[in-house]
Design a protein around this motif. Structure first.
Motif, PDB file in Angstrom:
ATOM      1  N   LEU A  69      -9.424   4.240   6.497  1.00 44.05           N
ATOM      2  CA  LEU A  69      -7.994   4.527   6.056  1.00 44.05           C
ATOM      3  C   LEU A  69      -7.650   3.082   5.096  1.00 44.05           C
ATOM      4  O   LEU A  69      -6.694   3.415   4.188  1.00 44.05           O
ATOM      5  CB  LEU A  69      -6.934   4.695   7.071  1.00 44.05           C
ATOM      6  N   THR A  70      -8.328   2.036   5.556  1.00 44.52           N
ATOM      7  CA  THR A  70      -7.823   1.002   4.847  1.00 44.52           C
ATOM      8  C   THR A  70      -8.325   0.932   3.444  1.00 44.52           C
ATOM      9  O   THR A  70      -7.403   0.477   2.465  1.00 44.52           O
ATOM     10  CB  THR A  70      -8.485  -0.257   5.669  1.00 44.52           C
ATOM     11  N   TRP A  71      -9.434   1.379   3.263  1.00 47.64           N
ATOM     12  CA  TRP A  71     -10.209   1.667   1.894  1.00 47.64           C
ATOM     13  C   TRP A  71      -9.342   2.614   0.966  1.00 47.64           C
ATOM     14  O   TRP A  71      -9.345   2.526   0.028  1.00 47.64           O
ATOM     15  CB  TRP A  71     -11.694   2.063   2.148  1.00 47.64           C
ATOM     16  N   LEU A  72      -8.936   3.718   1.620  1.00 50.65           N
ATOM     17  CA  LEU A  72      -8.195   4.630   0.923  1.00 50.65           C
ATOM     18  C   LEU A  72      -6.800   4.094   0.632  1.00 50.65           C
ATOM     19  O   LEU A  72      -6.462   4.518  -0.752  1.00 50.65           O
ATOM     20  CB  LEU A  72      -7.858   5.964   1.922  1.00 50.65           C
ATOM     21  N   ARG A  73      -5.997   3.487   1.365  1.00 53.90           N
ATOM     22  CA  ARG A  73      -4.699   2.828   1.045  1.00 53.90           C
ATOM     23  C   ARG A  73      -4.923   1.878  -0.074  1.00 53.90           C
ATOM     24  O   ARG A  73      -4.310   1.882  -1.122  1.00 53.90           O
ATOM     25  CB  ARG A  73      -4.147   2.326   2.173  1.00 53.90           C
ATOM     26  N   TRP A  74      -6.025   1.047   0.027  1.00 50.29           N
ATOM     27  CA  TRP A  74      -6.361   0.167  -0.938  1.00 50.29           C
ATOM     28  C   TRP A  74      -6.569   0.881  -2.323  1.00 50.29           C
ATOM     29  O   TRP A  74      -6.236   0.354  -3.507  1.00 50.29           O
ATOM     30  CB  TRP A  74      -7.625  -0.867  -0.545  1.00 50.29           C
ATOM     31  N   GLY A  75      -7.384   2.010  -2.224  1.00 48.74           N
ATOM     32  CA  GLY A  75      -7.675   2.472  -3.358  1.00 48.74           C
ATOM     33  C   GLY A  75      -6.557   3.262  -4.045  1.00 48.74           C
ATOM     34  O   GLY A  75      -6.473   3.489  -5.245  1.00 48.74           O
ATOM     35  N   GLN A  76      -5.590   3.497  -3.325  1.00 47.07           N
ATOM     36  CA  GLN A  76      -4.079   4.118  -3.627  1.00 47.07           C
ATOM     37  C   GLN A  76      -3.353   3.148  -4.257  1.00 47.07           C
ATOM     38  O   GLN A  76      -2.246   3.494  -4.737  1.00 47.07           O
ATOM     39  CB  GLN A  76      -3.549   4.765  -2.554  1.00 47.07           C
TER      40      GLN A  76
END
Length: 175
Positions: A69-76
């Motif tokens: 989820l960290t990586w997804l939020r960063w990607g967003q």
């Protein structure tokens, strides 16, 4: 089964094969959604597994969900959301009952993520608050470096050093 001062204690049960199977399906669907550009759907699919994963403090599943989820939020582009996920991962480690060696490896991961995200956040901070924000990133990197030294993790240090150098415009140091 073990013993405590209060008598016998049960060994915590690992997540059921069903939870692991549902996680694998959710992970694959999330990655498919992410590849299609729908990071919100990807996050929703993974978040659905978190409440049950939370009930297994002797397992690392919740930590890895938080990391994904960290990586997804960063990607967003949601640095605050990514840092909130890193904070949630830290709580998993603080309240979990993982073996020490696994705890150390995951703690390194949590500190590594915190450092690079704080650097990104610091670089995007308003000019007046940028020095303090960048100092927080350096402090987070120092905390990672100290733990990495204990774990003899030179590769992780080198990669984070290169990331910091690259992001701060020092291409020579990054090389």
């Amino acid at each position: 089964e073990g013993r405590s001062a209060l008598g016998p204690t049960a060994t915590p049960a690992p997540p059921s094969p069903d939870l692991r199977a549902r996680y694998k399906i959710a992970y694959q669907q999330a990655m498919d959604a992410a590849k299609g550009g729908d990071l919100t759907k990807a996050a929703t699919l993974l978040l659905a597994i978190v409440p049950e994963a939370k009930t297994f403090p002797a397992d690392d599943l919740e930590f890895w969900l938080r990391n994904e989820l960290t990586w997804l939020r960063w990607g967003q582009g949601d640095l605050a959301g990514a840092l909130a996920e890193v904070d949630a991962a830290r709580v998993v480690l603080d309240h979990g009952s993982l073996p020490d060696s696994q705890q150390l490896a995951l703690r390194l991961h949590e500190r590594w993520d915190r450092a690079y995200l704080l650097l990104e956040q610091g670089q995007k901070a308003p000019k007046a608050s940028r020095p303090a924000a960048l100092a927080a990133a350096r402090d987070a990197k120092k905390a990672y470096d100290e733990l990495a030294a204990q774990a003899n993790d030179r590769d992780g240090v080198a990669v984070l050093d290169a990331f910091f150098a690259l992001r701060t415009g020092d291409g020579r140091a990054a090389l």
